[in-house]
Design a protein around this motif. Sequence first.
Motif, PDB file in Angstrom:
ATOM      1  N   ASP A  28       0.828  -1.212   0.000  1.00  0.00           N
ATOM      2  CA  ASP A  28       0.000   0.000   0.000  1.00  0.00           C
ATOM      3  C   ASP A  28       0.858   1.258   0.000  1.00  0.00           C
ATOM      4  O   ASP A  28       0.571   2.229   0.700  1.00  0.00           O
ATOM      5  CB  ASP A  28      -0.958  -0.003   1.198  1.00  0.00           C
ATOM      6  N   GLY A  29       1.947   1.218  -0.771  1.00  0.00           N
ATOM      7  CA  GLY A  29       2.811   2.378  -0.935  1.00  0.00           C
ATOM      8  C   GLY A  29       3.846   2.596   0.150  1.00  0.00           C
ATOM      9  O   GLY A  29       4.678   3.492   0.037  1.00  0.00           O
ATOM     10  N   GLU A  30       3.815   1.779   1.190  1.00  0.00           N
ATOM     11  CA  GLU A  30       4.758   1.930   2.305  1.00  0.00           C
ATOM     12  C   GLU A  30       5.837   0.860   2.242  1.00  0.00           C
ATOM     13  O   GLU A  30       5.530  -0.318   2.029  1.00  0.00           O
ATOM     14  CB  GLU A  30       4.032   1.822   3.647  1.00  0.00           C
ATOM     15  N   PRO A  31       7.111   1.227   2.443  1.00  0.00           N
ATOM     16  CA  PRO A  31       8.176   0.212   2.444  1.00  0.00           C
ATOM     17  C   PRO A  31       8.056  -0.684   3.674  1.00  0.00           C
ATOM     18  O   PRO A  31       8.006  -0.194   4.798  1.00  0.00           O
ATOM     19  CB  PRO A  31       9.460   1.043   2.479  1.00  0.00           C
ATOM     20  N   VAL A  32       7.969  -2.011   3.416  1.00  0.00           N
ATOM     21  CA  VAL A  32       7.758  -2.960   4.524  1.00  0.00           C
ATOM     22  C   VAL A  32       8.771  -4.095   4.555  1.00  0.00           C
ATOM     23  O   VAL A  32       8.735  -4.925   5.467  1.00  0.00           O
ATOM     24  CB  VAL A  32       6.333  -3.551   4.506  1.00  0.00           C
ATOM     25  N   GLY A  33       9.655  -4.156   3.580  1.00  0.00           N
ATOM     26  CA  GLY A  33      10.636  -5.237   3.582  1.00  0.00           C
ATOM     27  C   GLY A  33      11.745  -4.952   2.600  1.00  0.00           C
ATOM     28  O   GLY A  33      11.579  -4.161   1.661  1.00  0.00           O
ATOM     29  N   PRO A  73       7.525  -4.622  11.021  1.00  0.00           N
ATOM     30  CA  PRO A  73       6.346  -5.178  11.686  1.00  0.00           C
ATOM     31  C   PRO A  73       5.067  -5.093  10.840  1.00  0.00           C
ATOM     32  O   PRO A  73       4.274  -6.033  10.845  1.00  0.00           O
ATOM     33  CB  PRO A  73       6.242  -4.352  12.974  1.00  0.00           C
ATOM     34  N   ALA A  74       4.888  -4.027  10.086  1.00  0.00           N
ATOM     35  CA  ALA A  74       3.673  -3.864   9.261  1.00  0.00           C
ATOM     36  C   ALA A  74       3.581  -4.887   8.133  1.00  0.00           C
ATOM     37  O   ALA A  74       2.499  -5.107   7.583  1.00  0.00           O
ATOM     38  CB  ALA A  74       3.615  -2.453   8.677  1.00  0.00           C
ATOM     39  N   GLY A  75       4.706  -5.538   7.806  1.00  0.00           N
ATOM     40  CA  GLY A  75       4.699  -6.520   6.727  1.00  0.00           C
ATOM     41  C   GLY A  75       4.747  -7.960   7.185  1.00  0.00           C
ATOM     42  O   GLY A  75       4.702  -8.877   6.362  1.00  0.00           O
ATOM     43  N   ARG A  76       4.823  -8.168   8.467  1.00  0.00           N
ATOM     44  CA  ARG A  76       4.977  -9.538   8.985  1.00  0.00           C
ATOM     45  C   ARG A  76       3.683 -10.329   8.931  1.00  0.00           C
ATOM     46  O   ARG A  76       2.594  -9.778   9.039  1.00  0.00           O
ATOM     47  CB  ARG A  76       5.524  -9.488  10.412  1.00  0.00           C
ATOM     48  N   ARG A  77       3.843 -11.649   8.729  1.00  0.00           N
ATOM     49  CA  ARG A  77       2.715 -12.591   8.649  1.00  0.00           C
ATOM     50  C   ARG A  77       1.808 -12.287   7.458  1.00  0.00           C
ATOM     51  O   ARG A  77       0.626 -12.621   7.473  1.00  0.00           O
ATOM     52  CB  ARG A  77       1.903 -12.590   9.946  1.00  0.00           C
ATOM     53  N   LYS A  78       2.384 -11.661   6.438  1.00  0.00           N
ATOM     54  CA  LYS A  78       1.616 -11.311   5.240  1.00  0.00           C
ATOM     55  C   LYS A  78       2.267 -11.825   3.964  1.00  0.00           C
ATOM     56  O   LYS A  78       1.851 -11.474   2.875  1.00  0.00           O
ATOM     57  CB  LYS A  78       1.436  -9.796   5.159  1.00  0.00           C
ATOM     58  N   VAL A 122       5.350 -11.140   2.977  1.00  0.00           N
ATOM     59  CA  VAL A 122       6.328 -10.194   2.442  1.00  0.00           C
ATOM     60  C   VAL A 122       7.715 -10.826   2.369  1.00  0.00           C
ATOM     61  O   VAL A 122       8.385 -10.758   1.335  1.00  0.00           O
ATOM     62  CB  VAL A 122       6.353  -8.889   3.273  1.00  0.00           C
ATOM     63  N   ALA A 123       8.171 -11.434   3.446  1.00  0.00           N
ATOM     64  CA  ALA A 123       9.523 -12.010   3.474  1.00  0.00           C
ATOM     65  C   ALA A 123       9.694 -13.062   2.385  1.00  0.00           C
ATOM     66  O   ALA A 123      10.713 -13.078   1.682  1.00  0.00           O
ATOM     67  CB  ALA A 123       9.834 -12.600   4.843  1.00  0.00           C
ATOM     68  N   LYS A 124       8.721 -13.929   2.239  1.00  0.00           N
ATOM     69  CA  LYS A 124       8.811 -14.976   1.213  1.00  0.00           C
ATOM     70  C   LYS A 124       8.868 -14.371  -0.184  1.00  0.00           C
ATOM     71  O   LYS A 124       9.644 -14.816  -1.030  1.00  0.00           O
ATOM     72  CB  LYS A 124       7.627 -15.934   1.345  1.00  0.00           C
ATOM     73  N   ALA A 125       8.061 -13.340  -0.425  1.00  0.00           N
ATOM     74  CA  ALA A 125       8.059 -12.682  -1.737  1.00  0.00           C
ATOM     75  C   ALA A 125       9.395 -11.979  -2.003  1.00  0.00           C
ATOM     76  O   ALA A 125       9.918 -12.029  -3.121  1.00  0.00           O
ATOM     77  CB  ALA A 125       6.900 -11.690  -1.823  1.00  0.00           C
TER      78      ALA A 125
END
Length: 157
Positions: free
Chosen positions: A60-65, A88-93, A95-98
């Motif tokens: 959503d336009g915010e850097p998360v990873g 934290p805003a990208g966790r369990r979503k 993001v890390a895997k992508a």
Amino acid sequence: MSVEPLDIRQLPFTAPESMALVADLLADLGARYGSSGDDTPLSASDFDPPNGAFLVAFLDGEPVGCAGWRTNEGDADAAELKRMWTAPAGRRKGVAKAVLKAVEDSARAAGRKRVILETGDKQPEAIAFYEANGYERIPDFGYYKGEPGVRSFGRTL
């Protein structure tokens, strides 16, 4: 689990979004290990194509990873994963895997045959993540080789 809309962009390591995420990562590592975070020598140019890349995920336009790879010194077939972080805003979503997949794809496209990384025993969630994504223990290498608690992993691309 996948994230919509997740946008992963290749940015310079010195981009404001990259630097903010890396600062958060180093603060987290510093708190875990009682240090500066990671003293591994690196230069922003390590992540310049064709010998590396730095990727930032936006939700959503915010850097998360973020994560980058650089050609491993002494082994041109290996991409060394560096500065992997999910805010934290990208966790369990997902993001890390992508981000990890994007790093692997970038390294593969640049002719690398495997990805290697160093992490540590005070990052159990990172160890579990890498193992869940096909990474296996390899002989320790790099800056922290021989240090207590270092854990090195690799995966063939």
